[in-house]
Design a protein around this motif. Structure first.
Motif, PDB file in Angstrom:
ATOM      1  N   ASP A   1      46.717  70.575  26.625  1.00 33.34           N
ATOM      2  CA  ASP A   1      46.760  70.107  28.016  1.00 33.34           C
ATOM      3  C   ASP A   1      48.040  69.331  28.305  1.00 33.34           C
ATOM      4  OD1 ASP A   1      45.431  70.080  30.555  1.00 33.34           O
ATOM      5  OD2 ASP A   1      44.985  67.954  30.255  1.00 33.34           O
TER       6      ASP A   1
ATOM      7  N   LYS B   1      53.033  72.607  31.166  1.00 29.59           N
ATOM      8  CA  LYS B   1      52.588  73.153  32.448  1.00 29.59           C
ATOM      9  C   LYS B   1      53.767  73.248  33.414  1.00 29.59           C
ATOM     10  CE  LYS B   1      47.804  71.514  32.157  1.00 29.59           C
ATOM     11  NZ  LYS B   1      46.781  70.591  32.721  1.00 29.59           N
TER      12      LYS B   1
ATOM     13  N   HIS C   1      49.296  78.761  28.082  1.00 32.43           N
ATOM     14  CA  HIS C   1      49.716  77.367  27.986  1.00 32.43           C
ATOM     15  C   HIS C   1      49.531  76.845  26.562  1.00 32.43           C
ATOM     16  CE1 HIS C   1      48.879  72.977  28.157  1.00 32.43           C
ATOM     17  NE2 HIS C   1      49.921  72.979  28.976  1.00 32.43           N
TER      18      HIS C   1
END
Length: 225
Positions: free
Chosen positions: A101, A106, A148
């Protein structure tokens, strides 16, 4: 800010008195960290917390995307931290630690997110090789989450390659006094993966079995000649 102030008061009133001798010894003897960890500045990723290390155990350098710019004539905070850790502190291990994450990754995938952050966009150019690898060497049908995740893993490998361009690192590897590690922390599960340079894959850290990205012995080519 109130929480930080309360934390400081708790440290000074409850924690420090019981650890006063340790801190005094750290000042008296100086720091002797066992490793340099280059990690992301993400507030959810704390190398000291993940490794349960105490004061003086780790030399930590954090930045957006756990990036290591290639060695160049441009002096920066990351390059100076690396040089100081290797030359002055004599660390025997350097870890590049990525994580799940990751906002920096991103941004690399969605450049529109960086339009108002030109400094971040410029910084992330040091990770473009990882983006190129995922775009050209991975299946086109991957969903965004899988892409990702792959990008964050590949970025660790790319930054290890950048790390080897630093003269102090290259010299220490050649002398046999340094090992390089690539780690990946999964925030949602607490799992920690390590890059195995021999197989080219990440695998879980299990007990004392910690894969190494590059061992010093691999650089001792003069002795083996």
């Amino acid at each position: 800010m109130n929480n930080l102030i309360q934390g400081i008061a708790s440290f000074q009133g409850s924690v420090f008195p019981g650890q006063r001798q340790m801190y005094q010894q750290l000042v008296r003897d100086g720091q002797h960290p066992s490793a340099l960890i280059i990690a992301c500045a993400d507030s959810r990723v704390s190398p000291e917390h993940i490794t349960q290390a105490g004061p003086g155990d780790l030399f930590v350098c954090r930045n957006a995307g756990n990036i290591v710019p290639p060695a160049s004539d441009v002096v920066g905070g990351v390059s100076s931290a690396i040089e100081y850790a290797v030359v002055a502190l004599g660390v025997r291990d350097i870890v590049v630690c990525g994580h799940s994450d990751c906002g920096a990754m991103k941004g690399l995938m969605n450049r529109d997110l960086l339009k108002r952050m030109p400094s971040v966009a410029a910084w992330l150019r040091h990770a473009e090789a990882a983006e190129r690898i995922v775009c050209e060497a991975y299946p086109e049908g991957m969903d965004e989450q899988a892409r990702h995740h792959a990008l964050a893993l590949e970025n660790v490998v790319v930054q290890l390659a950048n790390l080897r361009t630093h003269p102090s690192v290259a010299a220490a590897l050649a002398k046999g006094s340094l090992r390089l590690h690539g780690w990946f922390f999964e925030i949602e599960t607490g799992a920690l993966l390590a890059y195995d340079g021999a197989s080219g894959r990440f695998r879980p850290i299990a007990g004392a079995d910690i894969p190494v990205a590059q061992d010093s012995s691999a650089g001792s080519r003069l002795q083996a000649a």
